[in-house]
Design an enzyme around this catalytic site. Sequence first.
Site, mmCIF file in Angstrom:
data_model
loop_
_atom_site.group_PDB
_atom_site.id
_atom_site.type_symbol
_atom_site.label_atom_id
_atom_site.label_comp_id
_atom_site.label_asym_id
_atom_site.label_seq_id
_atom_site.Cartn_x
_atom_site.Cartn_y
_atom_site.Cartn_z
ATOM 1 N N SER A 182 0.843 -1.199 0.000
ATOM 2 C CA SER A 182 0.000 0.000 0.000
ATOM 3 C C SER A 182 0.873 1.243 0.000
ATOM 4 O O SER A 182 1.656 1.474 0.922
ATOM 5 C CB SER A 182 -0.896 0.023 1.241
ATOM 6 O OG SER A 182 -1.463 1.318 1.373
ATOM 7 N N HIS A 197 -1.349 -1.360 -4.246
ATOM 8 C CA HIS A 197 -2.614 -1.093 -3.551
ATOM 9 C C HIS A 197 -2.684 0.407 -3.302
ATOM 10 O O HIS A 197 -1.801 0.985 -2.649
ATOM 11 C CB HIS A 197 -2.675 -1.873 -2.231
ATOM 12 C CG HIS A 197 -3.971 -1.715 -1.504
ATOM 13 N ND1 HIS A 197 -5.087 -2.469 -1.788
ATOM 14 C CD2 HIS A 197 -4.337 -0.873 -0.494
ATOM 15 C CE1 HIS A 197 -6.085 -2.116 -0.993
ATOM 16 N NE2 HIS A 197 -5.649 -1.138 -0.197
ATOM 17 N N ASP A 231 -4.854 3.563 -1.905
ATOM 18 C CA ASP A 231 -5.916 3.903 -0.968
ATOM 19 C C ASP A 231 -6.418 5.316 -1.186
ATOM 20 O O ASP A 231 -5.707 6.285 -0.903
ATOM 21 C CB ASP A 231 -5.378 3.774 0.468
ATOM 22 C CG ASP A 231 -5.174 2.330 0.866
ATOM 23 O OD1 ASP A 231 -6.144 1.558 0.804
ATOM 24 O OD2 ASP A 231 -4.034 1.969 1.227
ATOM 25 N N MET A 283 -9.051 8.131 -0.114
ATOM 26 C CA MET A 283 -9.921 8.497 1.028
ATOM 27 C C MET A 283 -10.490 9.888 0.816
ATOM 28 O O MET A 283 -9.765 10.792 0.393
ATOM 29 C CB MET A 283 -9.090 8.496 2.317
ATOM 30 C CG MET A 283 -8.392 7.176 2.590
ATOM 31 S SD MET A 283 -7.402 7.292 4.077
ATOM 32 C CE MET A 283 -6.681 5.645 4.104
ATOM 33 N N HIS A 297 -8.452 1.050 -4.005
ATOM 34 C CA HIS A 297 -9.382 0.866 -2.887
ATOM 35 C C HIS A 297 -10.042 2.200 -2.589
ATOM 36 O O HIS A 297 -9.416 3.093 -2.017
ATOM 37 C CB HIS A 297 -8.574 0.341 -1.682
ATOM 38 C CG HIS A 297 -9.367 0.154 -0.437
ATOM 39 N ND1 HIS A 297 -8.768 -0.055 0.788
ATOM 40 C CD2 HIS A 297 -10.711 0.131 -0.205
ATOM 41 C CE1 HIS A 297 -9.700 -0.188 1.720
ATOM 42 N NE2 HIS A 297 -10.884 -0.073 1.140
ATOM 43 N N MET A 299 -12.225 4.454 -0.535
ATOM 44 C CA MET A 299 -12.891 4.710 0.745
ATOM 45 C C MET A 299 -13.603 6.050 0.597
ATOM 46 O O MET A 299 -13.171 7.086 1.139
ATOM 47 C CB MET A 299 -11.854 4.709 1.879
ATOM 48 C CG MET A 299 -11.382 3.306 2.225
ATOM 49 S SD MET A 299 -9.810 3.257 3.080
ATOM 50 C CE MET A 299 -8.702 3.306 1.674
ATOM 51 N N MET A 319 -11.611 -5.736 5.622
ATOM 52 C CA MET A 319 -10.809 -4.780 6.387
ATOM 53 C C MET A 319 -10.479 -5.409 7.738
ATOM 54 O O MET A 319 -11.375 -5.817 8.481
ATOM 55 C CB MET A 319 -11.581 -3.467 6.606
ATOM 56 C CG MET A 319 -11.832 -2.658 5.342
ATOM 57 S SD MET A 319 -10.368 -2.283 4.356
ATOM 58 C CE MET A 319 -9.321 -1.454 5.543
ATOM 59 N N ASP A 366 -6.797 -6.409 4.341
ATOM 60 C CA ASP A 366 -6.253 -5.053 4.313
ATOM 61 C C ASP A 366 -6.205 -4.465 5.718
ATOM 62 O O ASP A 366 -7.244 -4.189 6.308
ATOM 63 C CB ASP A 366 -7.115 -4.188 3.392
ATOM 64 C CG ASP A 366 -6.492 -2.836 3.130
ATOM 65 O OD1 ASP A 366 -5.338 -2.597 3.559
ATOM 66 O OD2 ASP A 366 -7.158 -2.003 2.485
HETATM 67 C C1 DX5 Z 1 -6.428 1.562 5.592
HETATM 68 C C2 DX5 Z 1 -5.987 1.228 4.192
HETATM 69 C C3 DX5 Z 1 -4.909 0.230 4.157
HETATM 70 C C4 DX5 Z 1 -3.629 0.693 4.788
HETATM 71 C C5 DX5 Z 1 -2.907 -0.516 5.299
HETATM 72 O O1 DX5 Z 1 -7.532 2.390 5.534
HETATM 73 O O2 DX5 Z 1 -7.066 0.733 3.431
HETATM 74 O O3 DX5 Z 1 -4.665 -0.213 2.818
HETATM 75 O O4 DX5 Z 1 -2.791 1.367 3.899
HETATM 76 O O5 DX5 Z 1 -1.795 -0.089 6.003
HETATM 77 P P1 DX5 Z 1 -1.039 -1.042 7.022
HETATM 78 O O6 DX5 Z 1 -0.575 -2.235 6.227
HETATM 79 O O7 DX5 Z 1 0.092 -0.189 7.491
HETATM 80 O O8 DX5 Z 1 -2.005 -1.423 8.090
HETATM 81 ZN ZN ZN Z 2 -6.596 -0.288 1.459
#
Ligand code: DX5
Ligand code: ZN
Length: 216
Positions: free
Chosen positions: A7, A32, A34, A36, A65, A67, A136, A174
């Site tokens: 990620s 990956h 993320d 947000m 991903h 969010m 998650m 994740d």
């Molecule tokens: C959290 C993200 C994850 C995050 C994971 O909201 O969706 O993908 O980056 O990070 P680690 O592996 O550090 O928990």
């Molecule tokens: Zn993620």
Amino acid sequence: MPIIAPSLLAADFTNLQSAINLIENSQADWYHLDVMDGAFVPNISFGQPVIAALKLKSSKFFDVHLMVEKPERYAEDFKKAGADLLTVHAEACIHLHRNIQQIKALGMQVGVALNPHTPIECLQYIIQHIDLVCLMSVNPGFGGQKFIETTYQKIREVKQMIDATFSSAIIEIDGGVTLQNAKDLVDAGATVLVAGNTVFSATNPTQMIADLKAVK
Ligand code: DX5
Ligand code: ZN
């Protein structure tokens, strides 16, 4: 062997080129990414311009991903930015079935993510239409959180649902994935391991990716 998806949330944002170099020259399978929105989750990360720029310099699979509330507003933009797989949250989609059809029609693989508290029953009527279930194992919004142990049971239950319905969906985990829990996750039924801090905070990230990949 699991699919390893580092990620980029845990990468050094002032030097994304070095994150690309790391992933391209490692055994990592996917990026990956993320996204947000500061509404569905209490944090804002990055969006389609950053992903489009990364895609120009990358050769591997982009696992995006979202969010984000009402992700249907942005599905086409993320296709254009280079997403190969677009994952939306069940909790963020009033018309989840429609959103899945939209993403497939745009030519992307489709994933559905569930927050830690969300029961798996919401997958019952869509499991045969999706490519990936993202469980998650932390509350979404931040990297570097502690793994939630009830995830193992949830993986086994989703795996049972997949087998019972002859779905071809795979399970992604994740949040809080480490070298210590990776094997148990794969044993429970996970195929994709997302790893942010475990990779980017490692002394030797390339070796850490290789070690995660070697788990079986
Ligand atoms: C959290 C993200 C994850 C995050 C994971 O909201 O969706 O993908 O980056 O990070 P680690 O592996 O550090 O928990
Ligand atoms: Zn993620």
